[in-house]
Scaffold this motif. Structure first.
Motif, mmCIF file in Angstrom:
data_model
loop_
_atom_site.group_PDB
_atom_site.id
_atom_site.type_symbol
_atom_site.label_atom_id
_atom_site.label_comp_id
_atom_site.label_asym_id
_atom_site.label_seq_id
_atom_site.Cartn_x
_atom_site.Cartn_y
_atom_site.Cartn_z
ATOM 1 N N TYR A 145 1.280 -1.452 -0.076
ATOM 2 C CA TYR A 145 0.508 0.058 0.385
ATOM 3 C C TYR A 145 1.096 0.927 0.306
ATOM 4 O O TYR A 145 1.585 1.266 1.283
ATOM 5 C CB TYR A 145 -0.644 0.112 1.342
ATOM 6 N N ASP A 146 0.765 2.063 -1.091
ATOM 7 C CA ASP A 146 1.098 3.310 -0.883
ATOM 8 C C ASP A 146 0.452 5.229 0.064
ATOM 9 O O ASP A 146 -0.967 4.565 -0.383
ATOM 10 C CB ASP A 146 1.767 3.788 -2.850
ATOM 11 N N ALA A 147 0.569 4.844 1.688
ATOM 12 C CA ALA A 147 -0.693 5.619 2.240
ATOM 13 C C ALA A 147 -0.058 6.184 2.049
ATOM 14 O O ALA A 147 0.546 7.369 3.803
ATOM 15 C CB ALA A 147 -0.505 4.754 3.717
ATOM 16 N N ALA A 148 0.773 7.293 1.683
ATOM 17 C CA ALA A 148 1.724 8.653 1.367
ATOM 18 C C ALA A 148 0.885 9.155 2.490
ATOM 19 O O ALA A 148 1.452 10.901 3.034
ATOM 20 C CB ALA A 148 2.261 8.605 0.261
ATOM 21 N N HIS A 149 -0.522 9.255 1.784
ATOM 22 C CA HIS A 149 -1.611 10.578 2.230
ATOM 23 C C HIS A 149 -2.587 9.957 3.575
ATOM 24 O O HIS A 149 -3.463 10.654 4.102
ATOM 25 C CB HIS A 149 -2.655 10.647 1.711
ATOM 26 N N ALA A 150 -1.869 8.980 4.155
ATOM 27 C CA ALA A 150 -3.410 8.209 5.564
ATOM 28 C C ALA A 150 -2.293 8.024 6.733
ATOM 29 O O ALA A 150 -2.808 6.545 7.184
ATOM 30 C CB ALA A 150 -3.406 6.590 4.553
ATOM 31 N N LEU A 161 -2.359 1.294 8.072
ATOM 32 C CA LEU A 161 -0.994 1.150 7.696
ATOM 33 C C LEU A 161 -0.804 -0.862 8.189
ATOM 34 O O LEU A 161 0.747 -1.150 7.448
ATOM 35 C CB LEU A 161 -0.169 1.682 8.429
ATOM 36 N N ASN A 162 -1.958 -1.644 8.553
ATOM 37 C CA ASN A 162 -1.417 -2.545 9.493
ATOM 38 C C ASN A 162 -1.737 -3.568 8.350
ATOM 39 O O ASN A 162 -1.884 -5.216 8.190
ATOM 40 C CB ASN A 162 -1.756 -3.093 10.583
ATOM 41 N N PHE A 163 -2.573 -3.077 7.203
ATOM 42 C CA PHE A 163 -3.551 -3.918 6.505
ATOM 43 C C PHE A 163 -1.931 -4.017 5.197
ATOM 44 O O PHE A 163 -1.159 -3.101 4.614
ATOM 45 C CB PHE A 163 -4.732 -2.958 5.922
ATOM 46 N N GLY A 164 -2.407 -5.352 4.531
ATOM 47 C CA GLY A 164 -1.164 -5.265 2.887
ATOM 48 C C GLY A 164 -0.088 -6.336 4.220
ATOM 49 O O GLY A 164 0.070 -6.246 5.589
ATOM 50 N N ASP A 165 0.956 -6.446 3.091
ATOM 51 C CA ASP A 165 2.399 -6.707 3.782
ATOM 52 C C ASP A 165 3.464 -5.248 3.563
ATOM 53 O O ASP A 165 3.841 -6.205 4.898
ATOM 54 C CB ASP A 165 2.525 -8.226 2.373
ATOM 55 N N VAL A 166 3.166 -4.785 3.593
ATOM 56 C CA VAL A 166 3.816 -3.199 3.572
ATOM 57 C C VAL A 166 3.177 -2.297 3.112
ATOM 58 O O VAL A 166 2.380 -2.712 2.267
ATOM 59 C CB VAL A 166 5.246 -3.598 3.282
ATOM 60 N N ALA A 167 3.371 -1.185 4.316
ATOM 61 C CA ALA A 167 2.409 0.408 3.562
ATOM 62 C C ALA A 167 3.595 1.220 3.809
ATOM 63 O O ALA A 167 4.719 0.905 4.829
ATOM 64 C CB ALA A 167 1.618 0.468 4.931
#
Length: 354
Positions: A145-150, A161-167
């Motif tokens: 996840y690209d969580a740049a805004h999150a 941020l804890n969803f997916g393999d890496v954020a």
């Protein structure tokens, strides 16, 4: 910008320590505080959000040419990171309401050469993390996840941020939380955390041992103290953003603009995107605001997939929702110190030019 006296106080400590970079005291402290504030499994800071994305892709040693399914509706860094790792971006269409990548369209793009899904939480709005996880598990794909805004965003009362393999996060100066430049990766297991530490520091294990081709992705102490100062006030800043966002929403409620459907249980109000009936009306409002000295932003326009060096990776007729949103989107000014009188002026200009 934080209180300058607080920043100077930290700066004096850096001068006394004479430790400027290479995992200094304040970088370590910022990582500890961010991990707690964000309820992140593990968090490691890097020098910027683009480096974070590249490290996330490097973690899995993908073979050159492997396909990464991603969104055309994001900041260009999302796709540039894929290209810089010698991988092939495959664009899937977005959901026209949330503006995030559509899991149904992702599944259509999967091939024997697919290695991962790289999805963006657009404007900090959580993706369909359940749907994407199901697809990633079904086809044995990595989910990044690209969580740049999150920053600080939650989905169903859990850190997104804890969803997916890496954020990955961005702490660029324009973000809700900034370290001037900067970013971070969030992972959930010790092996990945250890590899990130190597990848952000050239692959160095010791003075005489190097084990992989890493990057120079280390955050420095001055970035870290900016983050420590800003973290002290982050809740207040988000609260102000929320108030301004809701003021806009109320003021534009009887107009014909369309707001993004927010899926977060806790949101950070990082942007204020609205869509207009068509591109002509969007551009009319954009230009009217400019004439009044107000800089709104066509963000994200054009689509990543429309840039010349990326165009051959997709077919426009398969990205109809993304094209429509990009052609009609406008992010209105939103920042903690925005005066509500100025917001009202912006609202009037928008309504007068729809």
């Amino acid at each position: 910008m934080p209180d300058i006296n607080e920043f100077i106080s930290y700066t004096k400590k850096i001068w006394r320590n004479r430790w400027l970079t290479n995992h200094g005291e304040f970088v370590n402290l910022l990582e500890k505080k961010l991990k707690h504030y964000l309820a992140a499994a593990d968090l490691l800071c890097v020098t910027n959000g683009t480096i974070a994305l590249q490290i996330a892709l490097k973690l899995y040693d993908f073979k050159p040419g492997l396909e990464i399914i991603t969104t055309p509706f994001s900041f260009i860094a999302t796709t540039n990171a894929i290209l810089n790792e010698k991988l092939r971006p495959v664009f899937a269409d977005i959901d026209g309401e949330t503006f995030n990548i559509d899991p149904r369209q992702v599944e259509k793009k999967i091939s024997p050469n697919t290695g991962a899904i790289l999805a963006t939480h657009v404007y900090g709005n959580p993706c369909d993390v359940i749907g994407l996880r199901r697809i990633a598990d079904k086809y044995h794909l990595k989910l990044i996840y690209d969580a740049a805004h999150a920053f600080g965003v939650q989905y169903q009362s859990q850190s997104v941020l804890n969803f997916g393999d890496v954020a990955t996060l961005s702490f660029h100066a324009t973000k809700v939380f900034n370290t001037i430049e900067g970013g971070a990766l969030v992972v959930k297991n010790a092996a990945l955390s250890k590899k990130i530490k190597l990848l952000r520091d050239f692959g160095i294990v010791s003075e005489e041992k190097n084990v992989l081709a890493g990057l120079n992705g280390k955050m420095n102490e001055f970035q870290a103290i900016m983050g420590l100062c800003n973290l002290d006030n982050i809740d207040q800043m988000i609260k102000k953003r929320k108030s301004i966002y809701e003021h806009y929403a109320e003021g534009l409620a009887d107009s014909k603009v369309k707001f993004q459907r927010i899926t977060a249980s806790r949101y950070n109000y990082s942007y204020l995107p609205v869509c207009f009936a068509n591109k002509r009306k969007r551009d009319k409002v954009y230009n009217a605001l400019l004439r009044h000295g107000i800089r709104a932003r066509k963000y994200f326009y054009p689509l990543i997939s429309d840039f010349n060096y990326v165009r051959h990776f997709s077919r426009r007729d398969e990205l109809k929702n993304a094209i429509l949103v990009a052609d009609t989107i406008l992010c209105l000014p939103l920042y903690p110190d925005l005066n509500l009188g100025t917001a009202d002026r912006i609202i009037r200009i928008v309504k007068n030019n729809i």
